[in-house]
Design an enzyme around this catalytic site. Structure first.
Site, short mmCIF file in Angstrom:
data_model
loop_
_atom_site.label_atom_id
_atom_site.label_comp_id
_atom_site.label_asym_id
_atom_site.label_seq_id
_atom_site.Cartn_x
_atom_site.Cartn_y
_atom_site.Cartn_z
N ARG A 287 -77.77 39.97 44.11
CA ARG A 287 -76.62 40.90 43.63
C ARG A 287 -77.03 42.11 42.90
O ARG A 287 -76.70 43.06 43.14
CB ARG A 287 -76.13 39.87 42.67
CG ARG A 287 -74.77 40.76 42.02
CD ARG A 287 -74.09 39.74 40.88
NE ARG A 287 -74.26 38.40 41.26
CZ ARG A 287 -73.15 37.93 41.65
NH1 ARG A 287 -71.80 38.44 41.83
NH2 ARG A 287 -73.00 36.47 42.11
N CYS A 357 -51.04 36.83 53.31
CA CYS A 357 -49.97 35.87 52.83
C CYS A 357 -50.49 34.91 51.94
O CYS A 357 -50.57 33.73 52.20
CB CYS A 357 -49.22 35.39 54.02
SG CYS A 357 -48.63 36.77 54.96
N GLU A 358 -51.02 35.22 50.68
CA GLU A 358 -51.56 34.33 49.65
C GLU A 358 -51.27 34.91 48.49
O GLU A 358 -51.60 36.27 48.05
CB GLU A 358 -52.86 34.15 49.96
CG GLU A 358 -53.61 33.45 51.00
CD GLU A 358 -53.61 31.96 51.00
OE1 GLU A 358 -53.32 31.26 49.89
OE2 GLU A 358 -53.56 31.17 52.13
C1 PLP Z 1 -77.51 32.90 46.06
C2 PLP Z 1 -79.15 32.84 45.86
C3 PLP Z 1 -79.87 33.73 45.66
C4 PLP Z 1 -79.40 35.07 45.03
O1 PLP Z 1 -78.58 35.02 43.92
P1 PLP Z 1 -78.09 36.54 43.26
O2 PLP Z 1 -77.28 36.12 42.13
O3 PLP Z 1 -77.53 37.45 44.15
O4 PLP Z 1 -79.20 37.03 42.89
C5 PLP Z 1 -81.14 33.64 45.40
N1 PLP Z 1 -81.74 32.28 45.83
C6 PLP Z 1 -81.07 31.19 46.15
C7 PLP Z 1 -81.60 30.09 46.50
C8 PLP Z 1 -79.66 31.22 46.17
O5 PLP Z 1 -78.81 30.47 46.66
#
Ligand code: PLP
Length: 428
Positions: A287, A357-358
């Site tokens: 993210r 439709c939700e």
């Molecule tokens: C989803 C995930 C990430 C990334 O998470 P972010 O919040 O997008 O940084 C990293 N490692 C694992 C094992 C994940 O499941």
């Protein structure tokens, strides 16, 4: 108007028109249609650069979590800046192979349900590390590695039992969650791993959840990992990698957010937890790298009044961006043409919804914005992560197209689907 962008987002107004890295969003809507995901390559590079700078003093590999946004062009862009990848499926491995084959040696493979064909593909690709989440998986991986004549480097994903303040659906580091192995049992499981053929215990991994803003839970979990690494080394395992996972969050609202300062605090917390341990740090940011680089551009189809409530019906829907429906997530919404004397738009409080439709198909409830009228364009900000990668065909809607702005030029990185393409697998 100030000429420097102090916003953590590349979406800024120029002469009352919203732009992304200098490109007018109205032009993009005209050229590529809506709904449209728009990303800034510069913004993604900038975020990666922040992490690279802060961790430069210690040996590390940043492994972008592909699931956050798995577009091939984005994987390629990140790999060109030396990024590795965290994958959770054979499908994501295939994406890395196609977009960034030279990065396969920088891949870590996470996930609680790895299948045999996925392990085989990852072994054939000589990935860096398997993050193993159960003892049963260890046994199968050992068999597959033996069959392939390869040594699989493994880390156990341990569950440090640390609470991180985030949405319950994206918190993962507590004993009650399905992820990982309880840290108390780890030594015993490493002992077993070392006995199994063709496995090499090489690291310890942890991932406590997503959208974590406070750095303290990262420090706490890595302190626990550190103690474990010391014990494992005393037990004779050659533990070289510490994988701190992903989860570092962003500000989705309009509160001040300084990503560089946040990264500095994150890095300080992690580096001090691991100080002197002499390990190669792996991190799996998703993210943080891509969320704010992207937005979902949509056009208003209709507006309507039901009793006292006003609704703005957009052409994007929950199948394009499910975060509000799934996590009650907040996304800032901006009109593409700002209100001005020539473009008079008094403020109005409305629900911004999609055509699906939700009742859960909403982007915002009771949001006060400059009035949006049929035909107007608007963007949902911070949609670069867990937007397109979670899109579905619900209501037989095609996926949006995606455009990447790079060096001031828009480039289509994913064509809009057609009804033919989405119906093709079906049989009558
Ligand atoms: C989803 C995930 C990430 C990334 O998470 P972010 O919040 O997008 O940084 C990293 N490692 C694992 C094992 C994940 O499941």
């Amino acid at each position: 108007m100030s000429t420097t962008n102090t916003s953590p987002r590349p979406f800024i107004y120029a002469d009352n028109r919203l732009t992304c890295s200098g490109v007018d969003l109205t032009d993009l809507a005209d050229t590529y249609g809506t709904p449209l995901y728009v990303y800034s390559a510069d913004a993604i590079r900038e975020r990666l650069g922040m992490l690279q700078t802060e961790f430069a003093a210690i040996p590390n590999t940043l492994c972008y979590a592909v699931k956050a946004n798995s577009s091939l062009a984005i994987l390629k862009l990140l790999s060109e800046q030396d990024c590795g990848f965290d994958i959770v499926s054979g499908g994501e491995l295939e994406r890395v192979r196609r977009a960034a084959p030279s990065a396969l040696s920088r891949v870590v493979f996470s996930g609680v349900g790895k299948q045999v064909w996925e392990m085989d593909a990852a072994l054939a690709a000589d990935i860096l590390l398997f993050n193993v989440e159960s003892e049963a998986e260890l046994e199968i991986l050992s068999q597959r590695a033996s069959a392939a004549g390869k040594i699989a480097r493994i880390a156990l994903r341990v569950n440090p039992d640390v609470f991180a303040e985030t949405h319950p659906y994206i918190s993962t580091g507590l004993r009650e969650h399905k992820f990982g192995i309880a840290i108390e049992r780890a030594r015993e499981v490493y002992r077993r791993a070392a006995q199994l053929p063709n496995l090499e215990p090489a690291g310890v991994s942890v991932h406590i959840g997503s959208q974590i803003r406070d750095v303290e839970p990262f420090a706490q979990s890595l302190q626990r990992v550190r103690s474990l690494v010391e014990e494992l080394r005393a037990d004779g395992h050659n533990i070289r990698y510490v994988d701190g996972g992903g989860g570092f969050g962003i500000e989705y609202g309009n509160a001040a957010f300084n990503p560089a300062a946040s990264v500095a605090a994150y890095a300080t917390a992690i580096r001090s937890a691991l100080d002197g341990l002499n390990a190669h740090l792996l991190l799996e940011p998703g993210r943080f790298l891509v969320a704010q680089a992207g937005a979902l551009l949509t056009r208003v189809l209709y507006t309507k009044q039901n009793g006292t409530k006003h609704f703005v019906i957009a052409d994007a829907a929950m199948n394009d961006l499910i975060r509000p429906a799934l996590y009650q997530a907040h996304h800032e919404i901006l009109p593409v043409i700002a209100a001005s004397p020539e473009h008079a738009r008094p403020n109005q409080t409305a629900d911004i919804v999609g055509p699906v439709c939700e009742t859960g198909d909403f982007f915002a409830r009771d949001r006060t914005l400059p009035e949006l009228r049929a035909g107007d364009l608007a963007v949902l900000l911070d949609a670069g992560a867990y937007g397109m990668s979670l899109a579905s065909h619900y209501n037989t809607r095609v996926h949006p197209a995606e455009v990447l702005i790079d060096h001031g030029q828009p480039r289509l990185i994913r064509r809009r689907e057609t009804l033919d393409s989405i119906l093709a697998p079906e049989l009558l």
